[in-house]
Structure formats: C-alpha cells, structure tokens
Design a protein around this motif. Sequence first.
Motif, PDB file in Angstrom:
ATOM      1  N   ASP A  88     -39.644  86.929  16.083  1.00  0.00           N
ATOM      2  CA  ASP A  88     -38.316  85.278  16.619  1.00  0.00           C
ATOM      3  C   ASP A  88     -36.906  86.002  16.700  1.00  0.00           C
ATOM      4  O   ASP A  88     -36.409  85.542  17.229  1.00  0.00           O
ATOM      5  CB  ASP A  88     -39.020  84.746  15.373  1.00  0.00           C
ATOM      6  CG  ASP A  88     -39.622  84.215  15.128  1.00  0.00           C
ATOM      7  OD1 ASP A  88     -40.614  83.907  17.079  1.00  0.00           O
ATOM      8  OD2 ASP A  88     -40.847  83.937  14.457  1.00  0.00           O
ATOM      9  N   LYS A  89     -37.051  87.349  15.545  1.00  0.00           N
ATOM     10  CA  LYS A  89     -35.665  87.793  16.269  1.00  0.00           C
ATOM     11  C   LYS A  89     -35.193  87.927  17.433  1.00  0.00           C
ATOM     12  O   LYS A  89     -34.133  87.728  17.644  1.00  0.00           O
ATOM     13  CB  LYS A  89     -35.190  88.760  14.896  1.00  0.00           C
ATOM     14  CG  LYS A  89     -34.007  89.313  15.095  1.00  0.00           C
ATOM     15  CD  LYS A  89     -33.480  90.457  14.054  1.00  0.00           C
ATOM     16  CE  LYS A  89     -32.098  91.141  13.746  1.00  0.00           C
ATOM     17  NZ  LYS A  89     -32.311  92.040  13.131  1.00  0.00           N
ATOM     18  N   THR A  92     -34.170  85.526  20.116  1.00  0.00           N
ATOM     19  CA  THR A  92     -33.465  84.530  19.604  1.00  0.00           C
ATOM     20  C   THR A  92     -31.384  85.442  20.154  1.00  0.00           C
ATOM     21  O   THR A  92     -30.697  84.809  20.464  1.00  0.00           O
ATOM     22  CB  THR A  92     -33.086  84.841  18.194  1.00  0.00           C
ATOM     23  OG1 THR A  92     -34.135  83.689  17.703  1.00  0.00           O
ATOM     24  CG2 THR A  92     -31.583  83.984  17.797  1.00  0.00           C
ATOM     25  N   GLN A  93     -31.866  86.758  20.008  1.00  0.00           N
ATOM     26  CA  GLN A  93     -30.746  87.778  21.057  1.00  0.00           C
ATOM     27  C   GLN A  93     -30.744  87.733  21.672  1.00  0.00           C
ATOM     28  O   GLN A  93     -29.679  87.247  22.740  1.00  0.00           O
ATOM     29  CB  GLN A  93     -31.098  88.847  19.757  1.00  0.00           C
ATOM     30  CG  GLN A  93     -30.664  89.563  18.797  1.00  0.00           C
ATOM     31  CD  GLN A  93     -31.493  90.797  17.825  1.00  0.00           C
ATOM     32  OE1 GLN A  93     -32.339  91.297  19.024  1.00  0.00           O
ATOM     33  NE2 GLN A  93     -30.773  91.321  16.724  1.00  0.00           N
TER      34      GLN A  93
END
Length: 421
Positions: A88-89, A92-93
């Motif tokens: 998820d991180k 997003t990035q």
Amino acid sequence: MMISSTSRRMMAVAAAFAITTAGLSACSTSADADAKSATEGGTLVFSNWQWLEPGRGEVMWEAVNGYVTDNPKAELVKSETAFAQYADKLNTQLGAGSGPDVFVIGDSQFVTLAEAGLLEPLNSSVSGVKLNASNDSMVLEGDQLGVTWDQVSYALLGNKIVMEQAGLTQMPTTVDELIAASKAIEANGADGFAVRHQMNDFGGWYFDFQAWPYGQGGAWSDGEKLTIDSPANVKGVSEFKRVMEAGIVPIGDDASTFRTKFKENQLGFTIDNSGAAASFASGGKLTGADILSAPLPFPFSGQNEHLILAVNANSKNKELAKNFVSWVVSESGQSALRPSMGASTMATNIPLEQEFETANPWAATYLENGSKSRSVLIPGFETETVPIMRIIMQAVERVIAEGQDPQAALSQAQQEAEAAN
C-alpha cells in the motif's frame, strides 16, 4: 502468469491510474531531461521489506552493496517498510510520482504497476544476459519490466531439536500424521504447528494458504471462469479447518511471532517458504542442520511466491537504477546474492553454493518443489487476484472462527466474487 490473456481487465486497471499517470507525464519528461548517466553515479533508494528480516536482511543488504564496490560513485540507501504495509505504501508513493528508485514487489502488484505505466523498461539492463524462464512473465509488449529477485516455493518445516525432545524422528507426510506429531510436541511443552490464520495478516496469509487448496489439486479458476467452490478447494479448506480445530495451533500468533518461536525452539512444525527457512538458519539458536524439510503433507504440490526487482519509471536517476539491475543479473551480482536467497529460484540459473547445500539439507526439498509449484495469481483474473483472494480469505476466516461449513462459505465467496467481476 498469462498477462496477454487479461488485457480487458488490465485496461480497466490502467484506466484507474490514468489521471495519476497523466499528471506524472510532465514529471517524467523533466526527470528524463535531467537524467545522469550511470558513470556519473548518484544515490539509489532501494525499497524491500526483506531488509527487516532478522539475520537474512543484513546479509542481503551487504550482498547488494557489492554494486558499490563495482561502481564507487554510486550509493545505495535502504528503505524499510514492514511487509503488512509495504504494498500500500509503495503504491501510494509511485502513484504520486515519488517513491524509491528500485524496489522489490510481488507478482500481483507487478501486474498492476506495469499496466499503470509506473515501471521502467529494463531491456538494456538484461541485454546479453541468459535469464531463466521465471522472468518470462515480466515481459509486456516486448518490454522487460522486471526481473526475478527470487521465487520461493513452500514446504513443511520441522524443528529437529523440538521434534527429538518429543521423541519424533520422521517428518509427517499426511495431515493425520501432522496432527499426531504436533500433539506429541504439545504434550512436551512446545507449540505443535503454526501458520498464518487471520485477516489482519492478509498480505501474507493468502500467499501461504494456497498450499491447502493447491495441495488437493484445486484452483480458483479454470482460466475463464471462477471455480472458488470446487470440490478440491472445499477439501483444502476442510483440511485447514481440521488442523485449526485440532488444538495444535497457537491461535492469534502472527507470522513474526510463530517464526520467532520456531527459531527459538518453541515450535515444532510450520508450512513456510524457502526465504523463511533461510532466515531461520541465519544465526540464533538454530543452524541449517537443525531444520528438517518435507513435501507438503498433501497429494499435490503447492504454490510459489514470485518476488520481482523493478525500477521506478519516475526515478530521477533511472540510468543508474538500470545499471544496478544490470549488475544484479550479472554473474557477479547473482553470485553475491545467492547465499542470502537460500534455495530460491533467481533471475539466472546460478547454482547453490556447495557449502550452503551441505550446511542446509532442508534446501533440497525446496529445489525439487520449485519446479512443480504454481503461481498464486488466478489464471484469467491476474489483476483481480488480491480482491478475489480477500473475499476467499474472509470466507476461510468464517470457517475457522465462526464454524461456517466450508462448502457454504466458498459458495458464498463464489457468488460475491462473480458479482464483483
């Protein structure tokens, strides 16, 4: 992974990213205009949850820094995120046009990022390199968008020390034998058997769980239609339920907890991947000789977890990042990384070191299983694998936590997944 068979679904994924990628076009152009050559050096941020694996992470990081020895003007910076939050991180990035320069991802995440145009083609990085067949699934429209970092298969692992303390000398070969052996270990004061079994560990659980339906000859689709409630899948869930109800599993233990128990001689058996086995043997109370391995206690082979090395299409140092990938797939890079990869399949057919193979007899099972294992991606539904598996694993959780009948639970999951697709 048959990317070409899912163009309709992938176009939908790409459309979902359209606004993001359109907004990034100016960023990409600027980055390309300011790009430095690999010989000029620079800093590369390398993201991978494996850096956090005790023992193994440090060995792996030291190995990749061999690149800096070959290219002294380069610097590698470690980006660490726990596995549960990693995907998820990173999504997003990357969606925001930022993120690490190079990163490791699973094959389901690869499909999504590739179709969104967020991965840099690596054709120049692999030119002249004899990649093995594990890399074929990362070619999209003629571009090599990733290379195999490692592909791990699954096996049944036994802690030899804990087993001997309970008077056990043989690895279980069936579910009945696994339950009986685990009860003997429980009677001796240690936990018998452990696996992921909770939705709050979903990111790893749906990978690990495939051993059970695959082990019964099951599949979640026939390539065209979903087959979630097939008899073989129901049998796999039923066997999982039987083990969970046998009183041999420490309920509530997440992967970090039960893996630590295995390494500290507090757990007898687990079904896990070859990367975990390598981590168990990396320092601490266990040596490679203290770990026993056996094929899964089911009629058929299980799954593999395919980890892929890729480059951020919006990296400000793409040429250096691609040069790093060139080093990774070179004989020098593959040789440096091999000890930390254990019995995993790598980008090239680099053999196991004889010293490692001798010290870690458990590796042989993984090498044999690797050629028979299957991807966790659902054929014909590759880009929907994660949401479909979320529906399935919620059904499995109802079976083990609420006592729902496996057939009823999977039939409900079939209906929900069909409605969503």
